[in-house]
Design an enzyme around this catalytic site. Structure first.
Site, PDB file in Angstrom:
ATOM      1  N   LYS A   1      10.884 107.158  63.893  1.00 42.13           N
ATOM      2  CA  LYS A   1      10.288 108.180  63.018  1.00 42.13           C
ATOM      3  C   LYS A   1      11.419 109.063  62.498  1.00 42.13           C
ATOM      4  CE  LYS A   1       7.105 111.163  61.410  1.00 42.13           C
ATOM      5  NZ  LYS A   1       7.915 112.296  60.972  1.00 42.13           N
TER       6      LYS A   1
ATOM      7  N   SER B   1      11.475 111.057  66.574  1.00 37.75           N
ATOM      8  CA  SER B   1      11.819 112.235  65.779  1.00 37.75           C
ATOM      9  C   SER B   1      12.976 113.022  66.400  1.00 37.75           C
ATOM     10  CB  SER B   1      10.565 113.094  65.600  1.00 37.75           C
ATOM     11  OG  SER B   1      10.732 114.036  64.583  1.00 37.75           O
TER      12      SER B   1
ATOM     13  N   ASP C   1      26.635 108.845  68.731  1.00 31.82           N
ATOM     14  CA  ASP C   1      27.656 108.882  67.674  1.00 31.82           C
ATOM     15  C   ASP C   1      28.909 109.633  68.114  1.00 31.82           C
ATOM     16  OD1 ASP C   1      26.105 107.416  65.956  1.00 31.82           O
ATOM     17  OD2 ASP C   1      25.287 109.146  64.892  1.00 31.82           O
TER      18      ASP C   1
END
Length: 725
Positions: free
Chosen positions: A516, A491, A502
């Site tokens: 998740k 999460s 990224d």
């Protein structure tokens, strides 16, 4: 009155729309029993009262159906195909190991397989309740059969034949009829007896233990309530949309709300039902179970013993809320759990774990830091390590206007500033075993390492996309960064690691994360609550964290079985997909150094004694998991257990040798030592976690390979050089 007559009388009073089908099932129930099981069933005829749906449950069912169809992230209607899937999921929920029902039972219910959907749309619950009642009746018959076998004398069981029993029957065919099921249950009893004999119990102790287990389960089954059937049926239904969508009965809702507030005095573990067992989903960071160290995700609880009781209470077949009540207790009291470890070869392998109950305190979930030093060719690198157990925030203090309220981001900012004062060369952020928490904290934490920009995208069921951003242009730390993750990173941890990856702001190291990537909301009903998935997380690069998780730049293998733990191990999990990327900076391009970093990592790990030992453990656990059957022959079983015990002892002693400690002579010494260590919750392991050490070594490699990072450049300088790279 016979079973069939009694059941039919009850259901005619309820105006059962499936009474003709149920009459066939009920009559079949009587006719297919063996003589012994039939006599047993008759003797317990008055012990089980079939449960019936209520008006409130029917209304809640209609509301649930509407919510699922019109507000869930997954756009899915209720049709015949769904009916069949609900039917299979419901049977899996009630008899996941295929040990109570026969193929004859399944065939008799074929008429309702394709009609459950239309019934669920309109609140017609009786078909689901009929199935539930028959399964409970079958469970009673099987348990009585087992009790009769044991009372007849376990010394009469034959352990010299060349028989095998399946470890996991979830994919096995249903046994053809009651006679075949009798044979299966005799094998199950033999397996349980063998396991306890090999653990040193005598036949008298084994008989008492098994009778206590089956009689306790029988008692719980006879006490089945309407709410048990409704919750099981609704969860099978809601689970078609995704595994995180579920129904909470009024009692379960109360426990859920207590757990969310973290005011529970207990062991600090999140539990869920798993067929007949209560399974550990995750451990609360800083909680008693997490600090004790022995309880692990995917362990299944067999029994619970209070410190003032000599005998444990077998909880197989118990309702989740009742198991929670039994584990919960006064602060500083001790509860002992008997569990089937997640890596056990079969369900007869158990271990006991004593945990001292306590509150889960916010300060014990706080981020912490350390500094490690690594020598490379005459140069010493000082690496800061920040461990984040969870993403937390003291919302009450925040609402009260306390300027010093605790939160993950605030604490990490202070730790970074302290580390910079100590002259560190790089930082390793450790979010292993971090199951998530406050979303805004993950967003703010990314902001400590980047100038302003997007951190995560959230798409709802209407395809509307909301982008969370760091709007603070200040950067707390602009130097080299490594993020450690593992399978239990989930999460918010995945959002943080994915954003760092990224942005090219640092390297992600470890094993594939949980996956998740969904957001749930709890919605009140007229009767209980519905936890429903309404949104999905996407990285700034466009890919979802759902199902796939975050794939590390440099992978380190893990003991965790990815086929059992992780989003992609769950039925009906939402798939990975991709949306458009949002504009974001790329601070550094690692493509020029990543191959060399991986080569150095592989060479280092090939020679590292801890890693070689880890690989041995992984191979050993894999062999255990790949074993689909166990022998019921005493000689073969003894040989196999000796082999397993030797492997455990060899691995444990190899680790002690690495640490310069005396080896254990026997497995009993090892077990006693582990119990003693676990009982001392204040003890600490001073040995450096070799995975953290490896994170530091990868950092040192980065510094050696690229002097642009060695001088701790500003993000803008790094960006300019990355673009020219």
């Amino acid at each position: 009155m016979s079973i069939a007559e009694r059941i039919m009388t009850r259901h005619s009073e309820l105006d059962n729309p499936l009474k003709h089908l149920f009459r066939a099932v009920s009559i079949g129930l009587v006719l297919t029993l063996s003589a012994q099981a039939s006599a047993t069933a008759e003797s317990t005829d008055t012990a089980y009262e079939p449960v019936a749906p209520t008006v409130d449950q029917a209304r809640a069912n209609i509301l649930i159906a509407r919510q699922l169809q019109f507000t869930h992230f997954r756009d899915m209607g209720i049709n015949d195909d769904l009916s069949s899937d609900v039917f299979d999921a419901y049977l899996d929920y009630l008899d996941g190991q295929h040990i109570y029902l026969t193929q004859e039972d399944i065939n008799q219910f074929s008429a309702v397989r394709d009609s459950l959907g239309s019934a669920l749309k309109t609140g017609q619950l009786q078909p689901g309740f009929d199935i539930y009642n028959l399964v409970q009746q079958r469970i009673i018959e099987r348990l009585n059969f087992a009790i009769n076998v044991i009372e007849s004398g376990i010394d009469k069981l034959d352990f010299e034949t060349d028989e095998q029993i399946l470890v996991d029957r979830s994919e096995a065919d249903w046994e053809a009829d009651a006679a075949a099921l009798d044979n299966l249950w005799i094998k199950r009893i033999k397996n349980a007896v063998l396991a306890q004999r090999l653990n040193g119990s005598d036949d008298e102790e084994i008989t008492k233990a098994l009778l206590r287990r089956y009689e306790g389960q029988l008692k719980r089954t006879r006490q089945a309530r309407s709410e048990d059937a409704f919750q099981a049926y609704m969860n099978a239904f809601a689970g078609m949309w995704d595994p995180h969508t579920s129904y909470f009965s009024p009692r379960t809702s109360e426990n859920f709300n207590i757990n969310m507030s973290l005011s529970l005095e207990g062991i600090g573990a999140v539990l869920q039902s798993d067929n007949e067992y209560t399974k550990v989903v995750r451990l609360v960071p800083g909680g008693p179970a997490s600090k004790q160290g022995q309880l692990q995700p995917a362990d299944r609880i067999v029994s619970v013993r209070q410190e003032d009781k000599e005998e444990a209470v077998n909880v197989i077949g118990w309702r989740l809320d009742e198991v929670v009540d039994l584990i919960r207790g006064p602060k500083q009291s001790t509860v002992t759990l008997e569990v089937i470890p997640s890596d056990a070869a079969d369900e007869t392998v158990t271990k006991t774990i004593a945990i001292k109950r306590d509150e889960v305190k916010l300060e014990e979930q706080s981020a912490s830091s350390d500094v490690i030093e690594l020598d490379r060719s005459g140069k010493t690198f000082r690496i800061g390590v920040i461990t984040i157990p969870t993403f937390y925030a003291d919302f009450k203090a925040m609402q009260d206007g306390d300027p010093n309220y605790k939160s993950t981001t605030r604490d990490v900012r202070n730790l970074i500033n302290d580390l910079k004062q100590e002259g560190i060369d790089g930082i390793v952020m450790d979010v292993r075993n971090n199951g998530g928490g406050a979303l805004h904290e993950a967003n703010d934490l990314v902001g400590l390492f980047i100038e302003e920009g997007p951190t995560v995208q959230i798409r709802n069921s209407n395809n509307d996309v909301k982008v969370l951003e760091d709007q603070d242009p200040s950067v707390t730390y602009d130097g080299p960064l490594v993020v450690l993750v593992n399978r239990m990173s989930a999460s918010a941890s995945e959002i943080f690691a994915g954003a760092i990856q990224d942005y090219g702001r640092g390297l992600v190291v470890g094993s594939q994360t949980f996956g998740k990537g969904t957001v749930q909301a709890v919605r009140p009903l007229n009767h209980g609550q519905l936890k429903i998935t309404q949104s999905k997380f996407y990285r700034v690069s466009g890919g979802s964290t759902q199902h796939k998780g975050v794939i590390p730049d440099i992978e380190i293998p893990s003991r965790v079985d990815k086929t059992r733990i992780g989003e992609d191990a769950l039925d009906h999990a939402l798939p990975w997909d991709q949306i458009e990327a949002v504009p974001h900076e790329r601070y550094f391009d690692f493509s020029g150094v990543i191959d060399e970093l991986r080569v150095r990592h592989d060479e280092r790990f090939a020679e590292h004694p801890e890693f070689r030992l880890l690989q041995k453990e992984i191979d050993f656990l894999k062999q255990q998991r790949e074993k689909t059957t166990v022998s019921l022959n005493l000689v073969e079983r003894e040989a196999y257990q000796s082999q397993v015990e030797r492997a455990r002892l060899t691995i444990a002693n190899a680790r002690r040798e690495i640490r310069g400690e005396e080896p254990f002579d026997t497995l009993e010494q090892l077990d006693d030592w582990q119990d003693m260590q676990a009982a001392d919750v204040d003890s600490t392991d001073d040995d450096l976690d070799f995975i953290i050490e490896e994170g530091g070594n990868i950092m040192a490699d980065m510094l050696e390979l690229d002097q642009r990072m060695a001088s701790i450049l500003t993000p803008k300088q790094i960006t300019a050089q990355a673009r020219s790279h």
